[in-house]
Design a protein around this motif. Structure first.
Motif, PDB file in Angstrom:
ATOM      1  N   ASP A  71      10.721  14.355   7.646  1.00 15.01           N
ATOM      2  CA  ASP A  71       9.554  13.467   7.663  1.00 15.01           C
ATOM      3  C   ASP A  71       8.917  13.227   6.286  1.00 15.01           C
ATOM      4  O   ASP A  71       7.984  12.452   6.159  1.00 15.01           O
ATOM      5  CB  ASP A  71       8.497  13.999   8.625  1.00 15.01           C
ATOM      6  N   VAL A  72       9.432  13.853   5.228  1.00 14.60           N
ATOM      7  CA  VAL A  72       8.893  13.656   3.880  1.00 14.60           C
ATOM      8  C   VAL A  72       9.601  12.467   3.222  1.00 14.60           C
ATOM      9  O   VAL A  72      10.820  12.376   3.244  1.00 14.60           O
ATOM     10  CB  VAL A  72       9.084  14.919   3.014  1.00 14.60           C
ATOM     11  N   VAL A  73       8.807  11.569   2.662  1.00 11.44           N
ATOM     12  CA  VAL A  73       9.369  10.439   1.926  1.00 11.44           C
ATOM     13  C   VAL A  73       9.196  10.739   0.439  1.00 11.44           C
ATOM     14  O   VAL A  73       8.079  10.721  -0.072  1.00 11.44           O
ATOM     15  CB  VAL A  73       8.664   9.116   2.290  1.00 11.44           C
ATOM     16  N   PRO A  74      10.298  11.036  -0.271  1.00 13.32           N
ATOM     17  CA  PRO A  74      10.169  11.391  -1.683  1.00 13.32           C
ATOM     18  C   PRO A  74       9.775  10.190  -2.531  1.00 13.32           C
ATOM     19  O   PRO A  74      10.109   9.053  -2.215  1.00 13.32           O
ATOM     20  CB  PRO A  74      11.569  11.881  -2.052  1.00 13.32           C
ATOM     21  N   GLN A  75       9.041  10.472  -3.615  1.00  7.02           N
ATOM     22  CA  GLN A  75       8.635   9.428  -4.542  1.00  7.02           C
ATOM     23  C   GLN A  75       9.809   9.097  -5.468  1.00  7.02           C
ATOM     24  O   GLN A  75      10.275   9.952  -6.205  1.00  7.02           O
ATOM     25  CB  GLN A  75       7.455   9.910  -5.392  1.00  7.02           C
ATOM     26  N   PRO A  76      10.313   7.854  -5.426  1.00  7.31           N
ATOM     27  CA  PRO A  76      11.458   7.515  -6.272  1.00  7.31           C
ATOM     28  C   PRO A  76      11.101   7.525  -7.761  1.00  7.31           C
ATOM     29  O   PRO A  76       9.970   7.225  -8.137  1.00  7.31           O
ATOM     30  CB  PRO A  76      11.854   6.117  -5.821  1.00  7.31           C
ATOM     31  N   ASN A  77      12.061   7.876  -8.557  1.00  6.57           N
ATOM     32  CA  ASN A  77      11.917   7.823 -10.003  1.00  6.57           C
ATOM     33  C   ASN A  77      12.008   6.347 -10.404  1.00  6.57           C
ATOM     34  O   ASN A  77      13.020   5.702 -10.152  1.00  6.57           O
ATOM     35  CB  ASN A  77      13.046   8.625 -10.659  1.00  6.57           C
ATOM     36  N   PRO A  78      10.976   5.782 -11.013  1.00  5.51           N
ATOM     37  CA  PRO A  78      11.002   4.353 -11.342  1.00  5.51           C
ATOM     38  C   PRO A  78      12.070   3.983 -12.371  1.00  5.51           C
ATOM     39  O   PRO A  78      12.422   2.825 -12.501  1.00  5.51           O
ATOM     40  CB  PRO A  78       9.596   4.080 -11.888  1.00  5.51           C
ATOM     41  N   LEU A  79      12.612   4.978 -13.074  1.00  2.13           N
ATOM     42  CA  LEU A  79      13.633   4.712 -14.087  1.00  2.13           C
ATOM     43  C   LEU A  79      15.054   4.697 -13.525  1.00  2.13           C
ATOM     44  O   LEU A  79      15.998   4.369 -14.239  1.00  2.13           O
ATOM     45  CB  LEU A  79      13.548   5.751 -15.207  1.00  2.13           C
ATOM     46  N   SER A 133       7.814  15.436  -6.354  1.00  2.00           N
ATOM     47  CA  SER A 133       8.514  15.454  -5.068  1.00  2.00           C
ATOM     48  C   SER A 133       9.617  16.510  -4.996  1.00  2.00           C
ATOM     49  O   SER A 133      10.362  16.549  -4.034  1.00  2.00           O
ATOM     50  CB  SER A 133       9.085  14.068  -4.761  1.00  2.00           C
ATOM     51  N   LYS A 134       9.717  17.387  -5.995  1.00  2.00           N
ATOM     52  CA  LYS A 134      10.713  18.453  -5.939  1.00  2.00           C
ATOM     53  C   LYS A 134      10.375  19.397  -4.787  1.00  2.00           C
ATOM     54  O   LYS A 134       9.250  19.824  -4.654  1.00  2.00           O
ATOM     55  CB  LYS A 134      10.713  19.271  -7.218  1.00  2.00           C
ATOM     56  N   LEU A 135      11.354  19.728  -3.993  1.00  2.00           N
ATOM     57  CA  LEU A 135      11.137  20.698  -2.934  1.00  2.00           C
ATOM     58  C   LEU A 135      12.173  21.813  -3.056  1.00  2.00           C
ATOM     59  O   LEU A 135      11.876  22.895  -3.499  1.00  2.00           O
ATOM     60  CB  LEU A 135      11.195  20.035  -1.561  1.00  2.00           C
ATOM     61  N   LEU A 136      13.388  21.510  -2.700  1.00  2.00           N
ATOM     62  CA  LEU A 136      14.473  22.481  -2.811  1.00  2.00           C
ATOM     63  C   LEU A 136      15.620  21.801  -3.529  1.00  2.00           C
ATOM     64  O   LEU A 136      16.154  20.806  -3.033  1.00  2.00           O
ATOM     65  CB  LEU A 136      14.910  22.963  -1.424  1.00  2.00           C
ATOM     66  N   ARG A 137      15.963  22.317  -4.696  1.00  2.00           N
ATOM     67  CA  ARG A 137      17.093  21.765  -5.443  1.00  2.00           C
ATOM     68  C   ARG A 137      18.168  22.826  -5.567  1.00  2.00           C
ATOM     69  O   ARG A 137      17.869  23.999  -5.817  1.00  2.00           O
ATOM     70  CB  ARG A 137      16.663  21.300  -6.834  1.00  2.00           C
ATOM     71  N   ARG A 138      19.418  22.378  -5.398  1.00  2.00           N
ATOM     72  CA  ARG A 138      20.546  23.295  -5.491  1.00  2.00           C
ATOM     73  C   ARG A 138      21.669  22.645  -6.287  1.00  2.00           C
ATOM     74  O   ARG A 138      21.871  21.433  -6.205  1.00  2.00           O
ATOM     75  CB  ARG A 138      21.073  23.665  -4.109  1.00  2.00           C
ATOM     76  N   LEU A 139      22.401  23.484  -7.008  1.00  2.00           N
ATOM     77  CA  LEU A 139      23.672  23.055  -7.569  1.00  2.00           C
ATOM     78  C   LEU A 139      24.717  23.412  -6.531  1.00  2.00           C
ATOM     79  O   LEU A 139      24.771  24.553  -6.053  1.00  2.00           O
ATOM     80  CB  LEU A 139      23.969  23.778  -8.884  1.00  2.00           C
ATOM     81  N   VAL A 140      25.511  22.432  -6.149  1.00  2.00           N
ATOM     82  CA  VAL A 140      26.534  22.641  -5.131  1.00  2.00           C
ATOM     83  C   VAL A 140      27.889  22.514  -5.813  1.00  2.00           C
ATOM     84  O   VAL A 140      28.200  21.486  -6.421  1.00  2.00           O
ATOM     85  CB  VAL A 140      26.414  21.613  -3.982  1.00  2.00           C
ATOM     86  N   PHE A 141      28.683  23.575  -5.715  1.00  2.00           N
ATOM     87  CA  PHE A 141      30.013  23.594  -6.301  1.00  2.00           C
ATOM     88  C   PHE A 141      31.036  23.345  -5.196  1.00  2.00           C
ATOM     89  O   PHE A 141      30.929  23.904  -4.105  1.00  2.00           O
ATOM     90  CB  PHE A 141      30.282  24.937  -6.986  1.00  2.00           C
ATOM     91  N   ARG A 142      32.022  22.498  -5.482  1.00  2.00           N
ATOM     92  CA  ARG A 142      33.060  22.187  -4.504  1.00  2.00           C
ATOM     93  C   ARG A 142      34.424  22.511  -5.089  1.00  2.00           C
ATOM     94  O   ARG A 142      34.771  22.062  -6.172  1.00  2.00           O
ATOM     95  CB  ARG A 142      33.031  20.710  -4.125  1.00  2.00           C
ATOM     96  N   ARG A 143      35.191  23.298  -4.327  1.00  2.00           N
ATOM     97  CA  ARG A 143      36.558  23.637  -4.715  1.00  2.00           C
ATOM     98  C   ARG A 143      37.513  22.704  -3.994  1.00  2.00           C
ATOM     99  O   ARG A 143      37.356  22.452  -2.798  1.00  2.00           O
ATOM    100  CB  ARG A 143      36.850  25.086  -4.332  1.00  2.00           C
ATOM    101  N   LYS A 144      38.477  22.184  -4.715  1.00  2.00           N
ATOM    102  CA  LYS A 144      39.483  21.305  -4.103  1.00  2.00           C
ATOM    103  C   LYS A 144      40.370  22.143  -3.198  1.00  2.00           C
ATOM    104  O   LYS A 144      40.854  23.199  -3.576  1.00  2.00           O
ATOM    105  CB  LYS A 144      40.316  20.608  -5.172  1.00  2.00           C
ATOM    106  N   MET A 145      40.570  21.640  -1.990  1.00  2.00           N
ATOM    107  CA  MET A 145      41.380  22.357  -1.018  1.00  2.00           C
ATOM    108  C   MET A 145      42.819  21.859  -1.042  1.00  2.00           C
ATOM    109  O   MET A 145      43.101  20.741  -1.474  1.00  2.00           O
ATOM    110  CB  MET A 145      40.775  22.198   0.378  1.00  2.00           C
ATOM    111  N   ASP A 146      43.727  22.688  -0.563  1.00  2.00           N
ATOM    112  CA  ASP A 146      45.148  22.361  -0.492  1.00  2.00           C
ATOM    113  C   ASP A 146      45.382  21.482   0.729  1.00  2.00           C
ATOM    114  O   ASP A 146      45.039  21.868   1.846  1.00  2.00           O
ATOM    115  CB  ASP A 146      45.948  23.659  -0.386  1.00  2.00           C
TER     116      ASP A 146
END
Length: 188
Positions: free
Chosen positions: A30-38, A83-96
């Protein structure tokens, strides 16, 4: 002329196509984040955000500074500072492709001060986790990102150190190859 933004969910390569990274921000539905105008989202980009009945996850574009291992990536925030709430770095490994439960390369992660490695190939030992994704908090709960080390199994193991920090332009993620003596004991 500023570099061209890469509008993909996982815009950056940390170790070629085998290990990529994304910056994700999560809000309650239900939260509408404030867009970065840039930063304006081009109409032509494929959908890369995720929404369900509880949360909305947004992924940020980036541009590369040196695409090789040891390169750097700058994620450009799509939302204002407030508007920062929860920020994460998500790492993805390529699967076979032949074996969807196995990554192309075995990988484990660790941080200084932690007893055991985590993520990716650790699930084989019965540890909890996802063999494809690892999400780490980025300064939502702490004041700075704790560097993460990755052991990548090839003929000889390769060790990476991944660091991230807030800079004026956004979030800088950098990686470099390090020696086995520089990584936490749990990865050696």
């Amino acid at each position: 002329m500023p570099p061209k933004l890469i509008w993909l969910k996982f815009p950056g390569e940390i170790f070629g196509p085998d290990l990529k990274v994304a910056l994700e921000t999560t809000f309650p539905k239900d939260v509408v984040p404030q867009p970065n105008p840039l930063v304006s989202v081009p109409a032509s980009i494929p959908p890369m955000d995720y929404h369900d009945d509880r949360v909305a996850r947004y992924y940020h574009p980036a541009y590369e500074i040196g695409p090789d291992v040891g390169g750097r990536l700058i994620f450009v925030p799509r939302f204002t500072e407030e508007s920062k709430l929860l920020r994460r770095l998500v790492f993805r490994r390529k699967m076979d492709n032949r074996d969807p439960q196995r990554g192309r390369l075995d990988m484990m992660l660790a941080r200084e001060g932690e007893e055991k490695p985590f993520g990716f190939s650790c699930w084989k030992r019965g540890d909890k986790g996802n063999p494809t994704y690892v999400a780490l908090d980025f300064c939502s709960k702490t004041s700075e990102f704790v560097p993460v080390f990755v052991r990548i199994e090839q003929r000889m193991p390769v060790f990476l150190k991944i660091e991230a920090e807030e800079i004026t332009e956004g979030v800088l993620v950098s990686s470099k190859v390090v020696s086995s003596a520089e990584v936490p004991e749990s990865l050696q």
